[in-house]
Design an enzyme around this catalytic site. Structure first.
Site, short mmCIF file in Angstrom:
data_model
loop_
_atom_site.label_atom_id
_atom_site.label_comp_id
_atom_site.label_asym_id
_atom_site.label_seq_id
_atom_site.Cartn_x
_atom_site.Cartn_y
_atom_site.Cartn_z
N GLY A 152 3.37 1.14 4.32
CA GLY A 152 3.39 2.56 4.63
C GLY A 152 2.06 3.09 5.11
N GLY A 153 1.17 2.18 5.54
CA GLY A 153 -0.11 2.61 6.10
C GLY A 153 -1.01 3.33 5.13
N SER B 162 2.84 -5.15 5.77
CA SER B 162 2.03 -4.14 6.45
C SER B 162 0.88 -3.68 5.55
CB SER B 162 2.92 -2.99 6.90
OG SER B 162 2.26 -2.14 7.82
#
Length: 541
Positions: free
Chosen positions: A123-124, A203
């Site tokens: 989710g960055g 991610s």
């Protein structure tokens, strides 16, 4: 009274060992899970691993959860953490969000000591994007021989704001370590082995793996023993001082800057007095100093001289990371979901990259453009004809090349076990939309398409053209979780996965219909990654 507590804890442990009522003792709290006899999996959902980070605990390191009398039902998930750029009225989110979920085989007990897969969602660092993953698919694929753990951690300003003084930096990363410590203390009661914990993540979750490996200069606290990372992200990592503008801007927008309100003696006290809904109205990204537009993800971990002592490239280049076996890889088209489809000029391409990496110089952008020529011809006849050019550069720069770099560093440091992959499983709908094989799409196959939040690619569902990739990739992942070797228990139809070496640069290729084969990273990709590796520290990756 202490003796009674010990007797209760002992009886609960024995009860759990006998499979009675799915009741477990976690520190000072007792939880009851729910079993699915059809799937052979027991779930404990929404347990607290830390105290609610609200009120005086807002922007503070995570604290131990409060003790609650009696048995608490752990039948459903609680809310996930507040995200940047989401509505303050979103009923699925809350500032009170530090919850953990455990999935275990139905017959597991305190004596089982099964390998543990601890998955960190992405989710960055601005959102919890892999929420509600269900571990049952991986457990079934492992022949019911592993335990799966998922959890929430604070993101956006709640997890990554700092003022250089009173706010401890990197609280979101400290949440992750708190959850890992909870696992060390409690996972045996669910049937897990605290001495065999494998990190997983996609991610920003994979970036978290790299940062936890490098935490405290690479000191090994025994919290984990292997790692499987999908699309490690090397974002811009500022120092505490360089990130000060984020705090100053946030407090100013909320009327909490010094001198704005005489009722408050400090901007921090003012921020803590605001409701979460009030904070959310101003929780959005702003440009880095010198950039023309905001980055995709502004709130990020920072170099604080303690937890994080250098940028990621430098930490790994210097060997300052925990040496554990690692399985790392990426997708063929990792940049397509992030870059603007309307990118129509080289200037727009450069502008996008500079907004994400503000320390890029003009000469470096010029070199990147030489390495990534626009294949849509120099005429560029239509809107968006630079989309693939900027997507390829961004995907390699932020995801693929950092992953290859870490695989090399793990191998060069003598770790027994470094494996890399490229995921090229083509879903017809995604290809038709122009996305190709997009960022972390393989999570749908790793957990199984029925066990992810949202809509998985249709081709992964039973009967689809790519349904065969699910048991193949689950075979590798569960083999690695169980033995720290993706080959030992792999699917019989899949290729042997050779270890990565810097000289050989061989990785596993996942293809459509579940076909696997080894490939060598081509010369063009090697040249591009060598350049990104060379400039990474100077642009603060």
């Amino acid at each position: 009274m202490r003796a009674n507590f010990v007797l209760v804890a002992l009886s609960l442990t024995i009860s759990r060992a006998l499979g009675a009522q799915n009741i477990v003792q976690t520190n000072c709290n007792v939880y009851k899970g729910r079993s699915d006899t059809t799937e052979g999996v027991t779930r404990w959902l929404g347990m607290r691993y830390a105290a609610p980070p609200v009120g005086k605990l807002r922007f503070m390191p995570p604290q131990n959860p409060n003790c609650v009398d009696g048995v608490q039902e752990a039948f459903q998930r609680n809310k996930y953490c507040l995200s940047t750029d989401t509505a303050p009225t979103d009923p699925s989110t809350s500032e009170d969000c530090l919850f953990i979920d455990v999935f275990a085989p139905i017959n597991a007990n305190a004596l089982s000591r099964l390998p543990v897969f601890f998955f960190i969602q992405g989710g960055g660092f601005n959102a919890n994007s892999n929420r509600n993953l269900d571990g049952q698919g991986l457990i079934k694929a492992s022949n019911h021989s592993i335990v799966v753990v998922t959890f929430n951690y604070r993101v956006g300003p709640y997890g990554f704001i700092t003022d250089g003084d009173r706010i401890t930096p990197n609280n979101g990363l400290l949440d992750q370590r708190k959850a890992l410590q909870w696992v060390q203390s409690n996972i045996a009661q669910f049937g897990g082995n605290p001495r065999h914990v494998v990190l997983g993540g996609a991610s920003a979750g994979a970036a978290s793996i790299s940062l936890q490996l490098a935490a405290y200069g690479g000191r090994d606290f025994g919290l984990f023993h292997g790692a499987a990372a999908e699309s490690i992200s090397f974002a811009t990592v500022l120092t505490v001082e360089q990130s000060q503008y984020q705090y100053d801007n946030f407090t100013r927008r909320l009327g909490c800057a010094h001198g704005n309100n005489w009722n408050f003696t400090s901007s921090l006290a003012c921020l803590r007095s605001k409701s979460a809904a009030e904070l959310q109205t101003q929780n959005h990204n702003i440009p880095y100093p010198g950039a023309s537009g905001p980055p995709l993800f502004m709130w990020n971990p920072v170099v604080d001289g303690d937890l994080l002592r250098d940028v990621t490239y430098s930490s790994f280049a210097q060997g300052k990371f925990v040496k554990v076996p690692m399985l790392i890889g990426d997708d063929t088209n990792g940049g397509t979901i992030f870059t603007p489809k309307t990118t129509s000029t080289l200037r727009q391409s450069d502008e996008f990259l500079h907004n994400q990496f503000p320390y890029l110089r003009h000469d470096q952008l010029s070199t990147i453009n030489t390495l990534y020529p626009n294949k849509n011809s120099s005429l560029c006849p239509g809107a968006g004809c630079y989309w693939r050019q900027v997507s390829n550069a961004y995907g390699d720069m932020r995801y693929t090349c950092p992953g290859l770099f870490i695989s090399s560093q793990v191998a060069l440091r003598g770790v027994k076990g470094s494996w890399n992959y490229r995921y090229d499983v083509r879903d017809p709908d995604q290809v038709r939309s122009g996305l190709g094989v997009p960022h972390v799409v393989e999570v749908n196959a790793i957990f199984g398409p029925q066990n992810v939040d949202g809509s998985p690619p249709r081709s992964y569902l039973p009967g689809g053209i790519n349904a065969q990739v699910v048991p193949v990739i689950q075979g590798y992942w569960t083999s690695f979780i169980r033995s720290l070797d993706p080959n030992k228990h792999k699917h019989p139809s899949s290729a042997r996965w050779d270890p990565w070496t810097e000289t050989g640069q061989r990785r596993l290729l996942f293809q459509t219909e579940g076909v696997t084969a080894m490939e060598t990273v081509n010369h063009t990709a090697q040249v591009r990654c060598q350049y990104f590796n060379s400039i990474g520290p100077t642009i603060l990756q």
